[in-house]
Design a protein around this motif. Structure first.
Motif, PDB file in Angstrom:
ATOM      1  N   SER A  71       0.950  -1.175   0.060  1.00  0.00           N
ATOM      2  CA  SER A  71       0.026   0.057   0.052  1.00  0.00           C
ATOM      3  C   SER A  71       0.949   1.405   0.001  1.00  0.00           C
ATOM      4  O   SER A  71       0.535   2.368  -0.466  1.00  0.00           O
ATOM      5  CB  SER A  71      -1.059  -0.074   1.136  1.00  0.00           C
ATOM      6  OG  SER A  71      -0.132   0.294   2.280  1.00  0.00           O
ATOM      7  N   SER A  77       0.626   6.440   3.044  1.00  0.00           N
ATOM      8  CA  SER A  77      -0.439   5.163   2.754  1.00  0.00           C
ATOM      9  C   SER A  77      -1.260   5.658   1.898  1.00  0.00           C
ATOM     10  O   SER A  77      -1.416   6.972   1.637  1.00  0.00           O
ATOM     11  CB  SER A  77      -1.048   5.190   4.014  1.00  0.00           C
ATOM     12  OG  SER A  77      -1.823   3.979   4.287  1.00  0.00           O
ATOM     13  N   GLU A 100       0.651  -7.808  12.610  1.00  0.00           N
ATOM     14  CA  GLU A 100       1.191  -6.587  11.722  1.00  0.00           C
ATOM     15  C   GLU A 100       2.444  -5.943  12.318  1.00  0.00           C
ATOM     16  O   GLU A 100       2.281  -5.774  13.621  1.00  0.00           O
ATOM     17  CB  GLU A 100      -0.010  -5.775  11.651  1.00  0.00           C
ATOM     18  CG  GLU A 100      -0.853  -5.741  10.259  1.00  0.00           C
ATOM     19  CD  GLU A 100      -0.204  -5.266   9.027  1.00  0.00           C
ATOM     20  OE1 GLU A 100       1.038  -5.349   9.243  1.00  0.00           O
ATOM     21  OE2 GLU A 100      -0.879  -4.828   8.269  1.00  0.00           O
ATOM     22  N   ILE A 102       2.758  -2.926  11.639  1.00  0.00           N
ATOM     23  CA  ILE A 102       2.160  -1.257  11.970  1.00  0.00           C
ATOM     24  C   ILE A 102       0.988  -0.938  11.448  1.00  0.00           C
ATOM     25  O   ILE A 102       0.561  -1.670  10.146  1.00  0.00           O
ATOM     26  CB  ILE A 102       3.073  -0.337  11.452  1.00  0.00           C
ATOM     27  CG1 ILE A 102       2.762   1.125  12.067  1.00  0.00           C
ATOM     28  CG2 ILE A 102       3.300  -0.217   9.956  1.00  0.00           C
ATOM     29  CD1 ILE A 102       4.057   2.208  11.860  1.00  0.00           C
ATOM     30  N   ILE A 103      -0.043  -0.459  12.165  1.00  0.00           N
ATOM     31  CA  ILE A 103      -1.274  -0.029  11.810  1.00  0.00           C
ATOM     32  C   ILE A 103      -1.310   1.402  11.673  1.00  0.00           C
ATOM     33  O   ILE A 103      -1.255   2.172  12.870  1.00  0.00           O
ATOM     34  CB  ILE A 103      -2.441  -0.711  12.413  1.00  0.00           C
ATOM     35  CG1 ILE A 103      -2.414  -2.163  12.296  1.00  0.00           C
ATOM     36  CG2 ILE A 103      -3.769  -0.306  12.041  1.00  0.00           C
ATOM     37  CD1 ILE A 103      -3.681  -2.923  12.904  1.00  0.00           C
ATOM     38  N   ASP A 104      -1.573   2.057  10.388  1.00  0.00           N
ATOM     39  CA  ASP A 104      -1.519   3.649  10.137  1.00  0.00           C
ATOM     40  C   ASP A 104      -2.925   3.990   9.916  1.00  0.00           C
ATOM     41  O   ASP A 104      -3.711   3.898  10.855  1.00  0.00           O
ATOM     42  CB  ASP A 104      -0.592   3.517   9.220  1.00  0.00           C
ATOM     43  CG  ASP A 104      -0.407   5.015   8.756  1.00  0.00           C
ATOM     44  OD1 ASP A 104      -0.510   5.867   9.558  1.00  0.00           O
ATOM     45  OD2 ASP A 104       0.303   5.252   7.533  1.00  0.00           O
ATOM     46  N   THR A 105      -3.396   4.168   8.717  1.00  0.00           N
ATOM     47  CA  THR A 105      -4.729   4.552   8.456  1.00  0.00           C
ATOM     48  C   THR A 105      -5.532   3.492   8.553  1.00  0.00           C
ATOM     49  O   THR A 105      -6.966   3.653   8.865  1.00  0.00           O
ATOM     50  CB  THR A 105      -4.857   4.838   6.837  1.00  0.00           C
ATOM     51  OG1 THR A 105      -4.440   3.710   5.875  1.00  0.00           O
ATOM     52  CG2 THR A 105      -3.812   5.977   6.515  1.00  0.00           C
ATOM     53  N   GLY A 106      -5.050   2.026   8.594  1.00  0.00           N
ATOM     54  CA  GLY A 106      -6.149   1.080   8.653  1.00  0.00           C
ATOM     55  C   GLY A 106      -6.548   0.471   7.385  1.00  0.00           C
ATOM     56  O   GLY A 106      -7.326  -0.406   7.164  1.00  0.00           O
ATOM     57  N   ASN A 107      -6.190   1.216   6.090  1.00  0.00           N
ATOM     58  CA  ASN A 107      -6.685   0.580   4.788  1.00  0.00           C
ATOM     59  C   ASN A 107      -6.138  -0.913   4.726  1.00  0.00           C
ATOM     60  O   ASN A 107      -6.916  -1.667   3.975  1.00  0.00           O
ATOM     61  CB  ASN A 107      -5.798   1.685   3.788  1.00  0.00           C
ATOM     62  CG  ASN A 107      -6.433   2.790   3.683  1.00  0.00           C
ATOM     63  OD1 ASN A 107      -7.757   2.994   4.042  1.00  0.00           O
ATOM     64  ND2 ASN A 107      -5.679   3.862   3.195  1.00  0.00           N
ATOM     65  N   THR A 108      -4.826  -1.290   5.146  1.00  0.00           N
ATOM     66  CA  THR A 108      -4.191  -2.353   5.001  1.00  0.00           C
ATOM     67  C   THR A 108      -5.299  -3.589   5.443  1.00  0.00           C
ATOM     68  O   THR A 108      -5.802  -4.656   5.241  1.00  0.00           O
ATOM     69  CB  THR A 108      -2.873  -2.777   5.315  1.00  0.00           C
ATOM     70  OG1 THR A 108      -2.264  -1.566   4.676  1.00  0.00           O
ATOM     71  CG2 THR A 108      -2.204  -3.867   4.905  1.00  0.00           C
ATOM     72  N   LYS A 132      -0.723   3.487  15.000  1.00  0.00           N
ATOM     73  CA  LYS A 132      -0.728   5.302  15.168  1.00  0.00           C
ATOM     74  C   LYS A 132      -2.125   5.607  15.201  1.00  0.00           C
ATOM     75  O   LYS A 132      -2.950   5.846  14.167  1.00  0.00           O
ATOM     76  CB  LYS A 132      -0.080   5.750  13.852  1.00  0.00           C
ATOM     77  CG  LYS A 132       1.390   5.424  13.357  1.00  0.00           C
ATOM     78  CD  LYS A 132       1.393   5.998  12.008  1.00  0.00           C
ATOM     79  CE  LYS A 132       2.931   5.549  11.517  1.00  0.00           C
ATOM     80  NZ  LYS A 132       3.319   6.025  10.002  1.00  0.00           N
ATOM     81  N   LYS A 152       4.086   9.892  13.010  1.00  0.00           N
ATOM     82  CA  LYS A 152       5.244  10.264  12.113  1.00  0.00           C
ATOM     83  C   LYS A 152       5.851   8.849  11.479  1.00  0.00           C
ATOM     84  O   LYS A 152       5.823   7.718  12.096  1.00  0.00           O
ATOM     85  CB  LYS A 152       6.255  10.672  13.237  1.00  0.00           C
ATOM     86  CG  LYS A 152       5.843  12.308  13.642  1.00  0.00           C
ATOM     87  CD  LYS A 152       7.010  12.914  14.505  1.00  0.00           C
ATOM     88  CE  LYS A 152       6.573  14.059  14.934  1.00  0.00           C
ATOM     89  NZ  LYS A 152       7.260  14.734  16.120  1.00  0.00           N
ATOM     90  N   PHE A 153       6.421   9.166  10.431  1.00  0.00           N
ATOM     91  CA  PHE A 153       6.907   8.123   9.878  1.00  0.00           C
ATOM     92  C   PHE A 153       8.047   7.495  10.186  1.00  0.00           C
ATOM     93  O   PHE A 153       9.092   8.188  10.952  1.00  0.00           O
ATOM     94  CB  PHE A 153       7.209   8.600   8.273  1.00  0.00           C
ATOM     95  CG  PHE A 153       7.634   7.446   7.413  1.00  0.00           C
ATOM     96  CD1 PHE A 153       6.496   6.577   6.746  1.00  0.00           C
ATOM     97  CD2 PHE A 153       8.948   6.920   7.078  1.00  0.00           C
ATOM     98  CE1 PHE A 153       6.731   5.709   5.805  1.00  0.00           C
ATOM     99  CE2 PHE A 153       9.212   5.841   5.999  1.00  0.00           C
ATOM    100  CZ  PHE A 153       8.004   5.129   5.565  1.00  0.00           C
ATOM    101  N   ILE A 154       8.183   6.178  10.479  1.00  0.00           N
ATOM    102  CA  ILE A 154       9.236   5.268  11.129  1.00  0.00           C
ATOM    103  C   ILE A 154       9.737   4.247   9.949  1.00  0.00           C
ATOM    104  O   ILE A 154       9.254   3.799   9.099  1.00  0.00           O
ATOM    105  CB  ILE A 154       8.921   4.671  12.486  1.00  0.00           C
ATOM    106  CG1 ILE A 154       7.685   3.566  12.272  1.00  0.00           C
ATOM    107  CG2 ILE A 154       8.397   5.761  13.517  1.00  0.00           C
ATOM    108  CD1 ILE A 154       7.234   2.851  13.618  1.00  0.00           C
ATOM    109  N   ASP A 160      10.030  -0.035   6.208  1.00  0.00           N
ATOM    110  CA  ASP A 160      11.055   0.593   5.214  1.00  0.00           C
ATOM    111  C   ASP A 160      10.809   2.056   4.665  1.00  0.00           C
ATOM    112  O   ASP A 160       9.440   2.418   4.838  1.00  0.00           O
ATOM    113  CB  ASP A 160      11.085  -0.142   3.734  1.00  0.00           C
ATOM    114  CG  ASP A 160      10.009  -0.143   3.141  1.00  0.00           C
ATOM    115  OD1 ASP A 160       8.755  -0.326   3.680  1.00  0.00           O
ATOM    116  OD2 ASP A 160      10.033   0.218   1.907  1.00  0.00           O
TER     117      ASP A 160
END
Ligand code: IMP
Ligand code: MG
Length: 369
Positions: A71, A77, A100, A102-108, A132, A152-154, A160
């Motif tokens: 994604s 994202s 997982e 990481i869960i960011d927006t949750g789209n994945t 996040k 924030k991006f990690i 990656d």
């Protein structure tokens, strides 16, 4: 600090903290699942490291499989999730735990739920090492969360930035301010600091913060900090460092888009230098150099007496006052020279010559930073 492609990242979460969070998740999940044999499903690519470390910590028999989704583009994202490898085994009646990174927006995660919608699993649980909350836009329940992090991006530990950083055993966070040039400008009275600060400010697009000006501004405008500073000055007491630092902080924040700062008149003590380091660190930045204009005492005296004749500044007229100010400067700044020298950040620049010559010398130092 590390650099991946064009971006800088700073240390954020240590391998030890990650290990502790993973251990906690493994224990919690094992307690909840009991004696059933779960199927752990990793979401590739990012989760390979999470899955590998997690299953080693899982105290009971389990199965492991992967699905592969994609994604992210760069540091953003995207809505468009590609399903690269789907489920390859029948999970009917099984207890499934998604692992997982990481869960960011949750789209994945939404795509994961779509994949499992028609699978008749006994239960589907979601576990993620990083989460996040500020970025999450979905309603799916997250059953196990390792570490909540700001939006924030990690990178690192499987995560990656455009392909790089997955192999790093700890986690780094993107630096907000990518490049800043922060200078502490020093020079005895008469060295031409003001003139050179003006030049450096324009040439390097820096913001000149003269502590004296900042004080006068805050007092004149009766800001809360100005009033506080004044209350000490009225009693004849020194203004506490924290008040000065708070004023400088406000100045730095006012100019958050700046390419850097020239600090003039601050710091004066080790404690202040340390406080300034902390302030800049909180902005993901640091002092790059203490630049000191070096001018022989006799030349300074000559210059200041000359200036006194036209400026009318009383303290520029009297030779013994002038010599005293110069002496005081060296007494006070010697400590700071040591402070910055110890960090290889002290640059003495010959301040004798034409204004242009000196600006060329200063630029030579700054261009190499
Ligand atoms: P979501 O679909 O927005 O929840 O994002 C999930 C995927 O985006 C993760 O599996 C990662 O591949 C990627 N991702 C989200 N945040 C970060 C990050 O801070 N660094 C690296 N990759 C990330
Ligand atoms: Mg992922």
């Amino acid at each position: 600090m590390i650099k991946l492609h064009d971006k800088y990242f700073k240390p954020f979460i240590s391998a030890k903290e990650i290990d502790a969070a993973m251990q906690r998740m493994a224990n919690d999940i094992a307690d909840d699942i009991g004696d059933e044999i779960p199927v752990f499903v990793g979401i590739l690519n990012g989760s390979f490291m999470v899955v590998s470390d997690f299953v080693k910590k899982y105290p009971k028999p389990c199965e492991v499989t992967f699905i592969k989704l994609a994604s992210y583009e760069g540091v953003k994202s995207t809505e468009d999730i590609q399903r690269l490898i789907g489920l390859t085994q029948d999970l009917t009646g099984r207890t499934v735990v998604i692992l997982e990174d990481i869960i960011d927006t949750g789209n994945t995660l939404a795509e994961v739920h779509r994949i499992f919608k028609n699978e008749e699993v006994k239960s589907l649980k979601i576990a993620t090492l990083f989460y996040k909350p500020e970025a999450y836009k979905k309603d799916f329940k997250l059953h196990y969360i390792g570490i909540e992090i700001p939006n924030k991006f990690i990178v690192g530990y499987g995560l990656d930035y455009n392909g790089l950083g997955r192999n790093i055993p700890e986690v780094y966070q993107i630096k907000e301010t990518q490049f800043m040039t922060n200078l502490v400008l020093f020079g005895p009275p008469g060295a031409g600091k003001g003139t050179q600060a003006e030049f450096l400010k324009d040439k390097y697009n820096l913001v000149h913060i003269s502590t004296g000006d900042v004080f006068r501004f805050n007092i004149k405008n009766e800001t809360a900090l100005g009033m506080l500073a004044k209350s000490y000055m009225d009693k004849g007491a020194l203004v506490p460092d924290q008040v000065t630092i708070d004023m400088l902080n406000a100045e730095v924040e006012k100019n958050s888009g700046a390419k850097g700062f020239i600090f003039d008149g601050f710091p004066r003590t080790n404690a202040q230098a340390e406080a300034l380091d902390k302030l800049l660190e909180s902005k993901d930045s640091s002092i790059n150099a203490m630049v000191a204009l070096e001018v022989d005492d006799e030349i300074l005296v000559e210059r200041l007496i000359g200036r006194g004749k036209t400026s009318g500044r009383a303290d520029d007229a009297d030779e013994s006052i002038i010599r005293n100010r110069i002496k005081e400067y060296y007494d006070k700044t010697a400590i700071l020279k040591d402070y910055y020298s110890a960090q290889n950040k002290y640059y003495g620049v010959d301040g004798v010559g034409s204004i242009e010559d000196i600006t060329v010398r200063l630029s030579g130092v700054i261009d190499k930073l």
